[in-house]
Design a protein around this motif. Structure first.
Motif, PDB file in Angstrom:
ATOM      1  N   LYS A 116      82.146  -4.197  91.866  1.00  0.00           N
ATOM      2  CA  LYS A 116      82.706  -5.415  91.275  1.00  0.00           C
ATOM      3  C   LYS A 116      81.960  -6.669  91.705  1.00  0.00           C
ATOM      4  CE  LYS A 116      86.933  -7.987  90.380  1.00  0.00           C
ATOM      5  NZ  LYS A 116      86.133  -8.978  89.760  1.00  0.00           N
ATOM      6  N   PRO A 117      81.778  -6.934  93.005  1.00  0.00           N
ATOM      7  CA  PRO A 117      81.081  -8.172  93.370  1.00  0.00           C
ATOM      8  C   PRO A 117      79.629  -8.209  92.889  1.00  0.00           C
ATOM      9  CG  PRO A 117      82.013  -7.116  95.339  1.00  0.00           C
ATOM     10  CD  PRO A 117      82.270  -6.223  94.190  1.00  0.00           C
ATOM     11  N   THR A 118      78.948  -7.067  92.939  1.00  0.00           N
ATOM     12  CA  THR A 118      77.553  -7.040  92.517  1.00  0.00           C
ATOM     13  C   THR A 118      77.445  -7.245  91.011  1.00  0.00           C
ATOM     14  OG1 THR A 118      77.083  -5.518  94.327  1.00  0.00           O
ATOM     15  CG2 THR A 118      75.409  -5.731  92.641  1.00  0.00           C
ATOM     16  N   ALA A 119      78.324  -6.614  90.240  1.00  0.00           N
ATOM     17  CA  ALA A 119      78.308  -6.806  88.788  1.00  0.00           C
ATOM     18  C   ALA A 119      78.652  -8.243  88.421  1.00  0.00           C
ATOM     19  CB  ALA A 119      79.279  -5.838  88.124  1.00  0.00           C
ATOM     20  N   ASP A 120      79.604  -8.849  89.113  1.00  0.00           N
ATOM     21  CA  ASP A 120      79.939 -10.254  88.862  1.00  0.00           C
ATOM     22  C   ASP A 120      78.754 -11.160  89.173  1.00  0.00           C
ATOM     23  OD1 ASP A 120      82.468  -9.478  88.084  1.00  0.00           O
ATOM     24  OD2 ASP A 120      83.430 -10.056  89.983  1.00  0.00           O
ATOM     25  N   ARG A 121      78.097 -10.890  90.298  1.00  0.00           N
ATOM     26  CA  ARG A 121      76.917 -11.673  90.689  1.00  0.00           C
ATOM     27  C   ARG A 121      75.803 -11.506  89.654  1.00  0.00           C
ATOM     28  NH1 ARG A 121      75.426  -9.101  95.207  1.00  0.00           N
ATOM     29  NH2 ARG A 121      77.454  -9.600  96.055  1.00  0.00           N
ATOM     30  N   ALA A 161      76.109 -10.618  86.455  1.00  0.00           N
ATOM     31  CA  ALA A 161      76.499 -11.277  85.209  1.00  0.00           C
ATOM     32  C   ALA A 161      76.285 -12.785  85.293  1.00  0.00           C
ATOM     33  CB  ALA A 161      77.953 -10.954  84.876  1.00  0.00           C
ATOM     34  N   GLY A 162      76.610 -13.367  86.428  1.00  0.00           N
ATOM     35  CA  GLY A 162      76.382 -14.803  86.616  1.00  0.00           C
ATOM     36  C   GLY A 162      74.907 -15.155  86.581  1.00  0.00           C
ATOM     37  N   GLN A 212      69.923  -6.611  91.401  1.00  0.00           N
ATOM     38  CA  GLN A 212      71.367  -6.380  91.517  1.00  0.00           C
ATOM     39  C   GLN A 212      71.764  -5.114  90.760  1.00  0.00           C
ATOM     40  OE1 GLN A 212      73.473  -8.233  93.510  1.00  0.00           O
ATOM     41  NE2 GLN A 212      71.516  -9.108  94.144  1.00  0.00           N
TER      42      GLN A 212
END
Length: 123
Positions: free
Chosen positions: A41-46, A48-49, A63
């Motif tokens: 989750k945190p890596t995918a959010d990072r 995507a950003g 990432q």
């Protein structure tokens, strides 16, 4: 989540939590849950950003490589959980436990070594 809840209820009232295969299954579930919550989750959010801000860059691909490496471990843990639920090993089943350890070791080795890089090397 319902499968986990009903499995825990069944163990509580019937089998108990002392069998090795139940402990391996719970440890595997906890491992995949933690990989999902703290890596995916945190890596995918990072990622995507980063893509939304700068497009697809080598940093964003790095990432993605991190997610793929974690997925290798996660898939090997899932394979162990499936084998555990089907075969229900005890401490006397050395061959089965050894094969499970081999699957986990292979997944971790592939994650650490990586089979190919998505980020091009600077040549």
């Amino acid at each position: 989540m319902l499968t986990l809840a009903f499995g825990l209820i069944m163990c509580w009232f019937s089998v108990g939590f002392s069998d090795l295969w139940i402990l391996i299954g719970l440890a595997g579930y906890a491992t995949t849950f933690c990989i999902g919550m703290f890596i995916f989750k945190p890596t995918a959010d990072r990622m995507a950003g980063m893509i939304a801000k700068d497009g697809v860059t080598p940093a964003a691909l790095a990432q993605g490589q991190r997610i793929l490496n974690a997925a290798r471990v996660d898939y090997s843990v899932m394979l162990v959980i499936i084998a555990d639920m089907v075969l229900k090993p005890t401490l006397n089943d050395i061959t089965i436990l050894g094969c499970m350890a081999l699957v986990l070791t292979t997944g971790i080795a592939l994650a650490l070594g990586g089979t190919r890089r998505l980020v091009p090397s600077a040549a």
